[in-house]
Each structure stands twice: as C-alpha cells, then as structure tokens.
Motif scaffolding. Sequence first.
Motif, short mmCIF file in Angstrom:
data_model
loop_
_atom_site.label_atom_id
_atom_site.label_comp_id
_atom_site.label_asym_id
_atom_site.label_seq_id
_atom_site.Cartn_x
_atom_site.Cartn_y
_atom_site.Cartn_z
N ASP A 13 0.97 -1.18 -0.20
CA ASP A 13 0.09 -0.11 0.08
C ASP A 13 0.74 1.19 -0.08
N GLU A 14 1.92 1.14 0.82
CA GLU A 14 2.79 2.27 0.60
C GLU A 14 3.41 2.52 -0.62
N GLU A 15 3.95 1.57 -1.30
CA GLU A 15 4.26 1.87 -2.67
C GLU A 15 3.30 2.49 -3.54
N LEU A 16 2.10 1.98 -3.66
CA LEU A 16 0.78 2.32 -4.30
C LEU A 16 0.69 3.88 -4.16
N ASN A 17 0.56 4.04 -2.85
CA ASN A 17 0.13 5.47 -2.39
C ASN A 17 1.08 6.45 -2.74
N LYS A 18 2.54 6.12 -2.96
CA LYS A 18 3.59 6.86 -3.29
C LYS A 18 3.35 7.40 -4.83
N SER A 19 2.73 6.31 -5.53
CA SER A 19 2.42 6.63 -7.07
C SER A 19 1.19 7.13 -7.16
N ASN A 20 0.40 7.38 -5.90
CA ASN A 20 -1.10 8.04 -6.19
C ASN A 20 -1.92 7.18 -6.80
N PHE A 21 -1.80 5.80 -6.31
CA PHE A 21 -2.73 4.66 -6.85
C PHE A 21 -3.12 3.79 -5.80
N PRO A 22 -4.18 4.35 -5.29
CA PRO A 22 -4.84 3.41 -4.09
C PRO A 22 -5.05 2.18 -4.41
N ARG A 23 -5.09 1.23 -3.67
CA ARG A 23 -5.43 -0.21 -3.96
C ARG A 23 -6.90 -0.44 -4.42
N GLU A 24 -7.88 0.51 -3.92
CA GLU A 24 -9.14 0.58 -4.40
C GLU A 24 -9.46 0.84 -5.66
N GLU A 25 -8.44 1.48 -6.36
CA GLU A 25 -8.38 1.74 -7.78
C GLU A 25 -8.07 0.47 -8.68
N ILE A 26 -7.47 -0.21 -8.10
CA ILE A 26 -6.86 -1.58 -8.73
C ILE A 26 -8.30 -2.37 -9.10
N TYR A 27 -9.05 -2.61 -7.87
CA TYR A 27 -10.18 -3.32 -8.04
C TYR A 27 -11.24 -2.74 -9.13
N GLN A 28 -11.17 -1.29 -8.96
CA GLN A 28 -12.14 -0.76 -9.79
C GLN A 28 -11.61 -1.00 -11.40
N GLY A 29 -10.49 -0.78 -11.43
CA GLY A 29 -9.97 -1.11 -12.92
C GLY A 29 -10.16 -2.69 -13.41
N LEU A 30 -10.24 -3.54 -12.35
CA LEU A 30 -10.19 -5.03 -12.74
C LEU A 30 -11.89 -5.17 -13.27
N ASN A 31 -12.46 -4.46 -12.36
CA ASN A 31 -14.17 -4.36 -12.69
C ASN A 31 -14.29 -3.82 -14.00
N SER A 32 -13.83 -2.73 -14.39
CA SER A 32 -13.88 -2.07 -15.71
C SER A 32 -13.36 -2.75 -16.92
N ILE A 33 -12.10 -3.35 -16.67
CA ILE A 33 -11.78 -4.10 -17.85
C ILE A 33 -12.65 -5.52 -18.09
N GLN A 34 -13.10 -6.00 -16.93
CA GLN A 34 -14.23 -7.27 -17.26
C GLN A 34 -15.29 -6.79 -18.14
N LYS A 35 -15.67 -5.46 -18.18
CA LYS A 35 -16.83 -5.02 -19.25
C LYS A 35 -16.34 -5.12 -20.43
N PHE A 36 -15.15 -4.97 -20.89
CA PHE A 36 -14.62 -4.95 -22.26
C PHE A 36 -14.69 -6.41 -22.49
N LYS A 37 -13.98 -7.43 -21.74
CA LYS A 37 -14.20 -8.82 -21.82
C LYS A 37 -15.47 -9.51 -22.14
N ASP A 38 -16.32 -8.76 -21.21
CA ASP A 38 -17.82 -9.33 -21.47
C ASP A 38 -18.38 -9.12 -22.69
N LYS A 39 -18.03 -8.08 -23.39
CA LYS A 39 -18.44 -7.66 -24.87
C LYS A 39 -17.92 -8.46 -26.07
N GLU A 40 -16.92 -9.05 -25.75
CA GLU A 40 -16.46 -10.25 -26.85
C GLU A 40 -17.60 -10.92 -27.36
#
Length: 115
Positions: free
Chosen positions: A88-115
């Motif tokens: 979490d420390e490394e992610l926060n240094k890069s201004n990329f909180p862990r919650e954003e990872i989970y949001q991103g995973l959910n968002s890319i799944q929408k592209f996969k579902d459109k296949e």
Amino acid sequence: MNIEKLIEAMGEGVGKLVFHKKDGCSKKISIEQMSPTDIFKVVFNRLFNEKKYNEAENLIFDELKENYSPEIYEVALEFYNSLLDKSDEELNKSNFPREEIYQGLNSIQKFKDKE
C-alpha cells in the motif's frame, strides 16, 4: 517528447521485448516494423517501469476503447495483478490506491464481456 523518437530510442529494448532478440544484437527495430499493439506495449512498459501507474492505466483504457483485443485485455489484467503484489505504501507513493486496482479490474471485465 515525440512518440517516434521515444520508440526509436527504445528500439533495441523493444527488439528484446517484442521480438525476443538476444543480448548483443545491435540491429535496430524501426517503427515501420511494429504493429500498433507493439507500440502500445513499449509505451505502456515504459510508463509502468517509471511507476506512472495512472498514465499506464489511462493508456490501457484508451487502447481497449479504440482497439480492443484479447492481447490488450491480458496486458491490462497483468497490470492490475502486478499492482496487487505491491505494498500500500508503494501504491500510495504513486498516487494509485489499492481501491483503484479493484475498480480497474471491474472496468476491464466489461470489455471482456462484450467479446
């Protein structure tokens, strides 16, 4: 910096990464030899290695919207999975909180579902 100059400057590294060239090979890869996906990977890898995770994420979504392919989806999936391994420390240094990872995973799944 001009994208062509960036790619030309990284030609040898690109050759190793994309075309699986061995060390010591001095042949340069020209931009004309690269596919749009290859160019995406070069730019993405540079952003990721520089820990510019927000920019890398933006690049992924731009590419998914414009040129969706299973290969780009896999890059996106690997991106988020590799971020999950970071502290979490490394992610926060890069201004990329862990919650954003989970949001991103959910968002890319929408592209996969459109296949």
